[in-house]
Design a protein around this motif. Sequence first.
Motif, PDB file in Angstrom:
ATOM      1  N   LYS A 161     -18.109   9.925  13.506  1.00 42.50           N
ATOM      2  CA  LYS A 161     -17.956   9.655  12.873  1.00 42.50           C
ATOM      3  C   LYS A 161     -16.876   8.697  11.430  1.00 42.50           C
ATOM      4  N   ALA A 162     -16.144   9.014  12.566  1.00 40.51           N
ATOM      5  CA  ALA A 162     -15.070   8.386  12.235  1.00 40.51           C
ATOM      6  C   ALA A 162     -14.357   7.382  11.182  1.00 40.51           C
ATOM      7  N   THR A 220     -16.303   7.606  17.159  1.00 40.18           N
ATOM      8  CA  THR A 220     -15.890   8.924  18.107  1.00 40.18           C
ATOM      9  C   THR A 220     -14.897   9.331  17.518  1.00 40.18           C
ATOM     10  N   ASP A 260     -21.204   4.201  15.164  1.00 41.70           N
ATOM     11  CA  ASP A 260     -20.781   4.459  14.756  1.00 41.70           C
ATOM     12  C   ASP A 260     -18.727   5.445  15.390  1.00 41.70           C
ATOM     13  N   PRO A 318     -16.384  12.241   7.778  1.00 43.20           N
ATOM     14  CA  PRO A 318     -16.601  12.310   9.420  1.00 43.20           C
ATOM     15  C   PRO A 318     -16.482  14.044   9.530  1.00 43.20           C
TER      16      PRO A 318
END
Length: 289
Positions: A103-104, A260, A258, A109
């Motif tokens: 969830k960067a 990553t 999302d 995150p």
Amino acid sequence: MKYKISLAFVISLALLTSCNGGTNQNDNKAELSQSETKEDTREKPVETAEDNETESKETKEEEKELETKEEEKLSKEELFSKLNELPSLESYKIETTAEKIAKANSDNPEVISSTDAKLEYIKEPHIYHALYEIHDPAVGEMETETYQNGKVAVTRQDASGWMKTEIPENEANDENNIIVNELDDYYTVSETDEYYIIEIETTPDNLEEIKDLIMGDEFEQIFDGELTTIRINHKFDKETLYPISYALEAESINENGDLTLYKNSDVYKEVNSVKEVPIPDEVKALLEE
């Protein structure tokens, strides 16, 4: 913005000054006349031929220095040619960090896992040592360590005993050329006073080809969702062309949108200066069997 404020202040001050009564104008004129008389009597510096000659010399020296720097700049082809001509490194140490961040692209995150590693390598005799510390909330802390001597490796995980394995021929290669020659067309080159910087950032048009050249199909499973971006950064010392650092970042997006982020960073130490890699006696005995 500062310029506009200052200009407004000057204009306001000019308007305020012009609004002073007529009785002040004569005084102002008298003061101005006296001021001009005083200024006229002051000695003004005169530029001599010697001053002009000094300035001219300094300008020429600066221009010459700039021209020299431009001439010393290597093209991408010249730099890659020099890097490829260098023999493989005789020895080095590397400090490595790696992170996988879920969830960067959100406000929260989360670091899913991370790895810290230290590597040592000497080409002759072929000795390689790596110590990995893996931090994974799902499974806890892990530590793996490997010593390799030619085609033989001895490995342990955590407190378990040492295990000996044979290294396949194609994996026991001494060569450590960091630049993948097939990627030459995709690299961009820049430089500072101390370093050459070689970089790649993928586009949708070249992502698949670059991914295949760097990772191959076997790495596809490490990504959560679809791989969207790869960024690579190499830094080399300008004088020796020794590697200074290497960084790789990759991004993937899952079906929920999302992102990553995968980050890997290597910092080189003691390039061609490592004299010895200490080996525990029990490991040495297994390597020499």
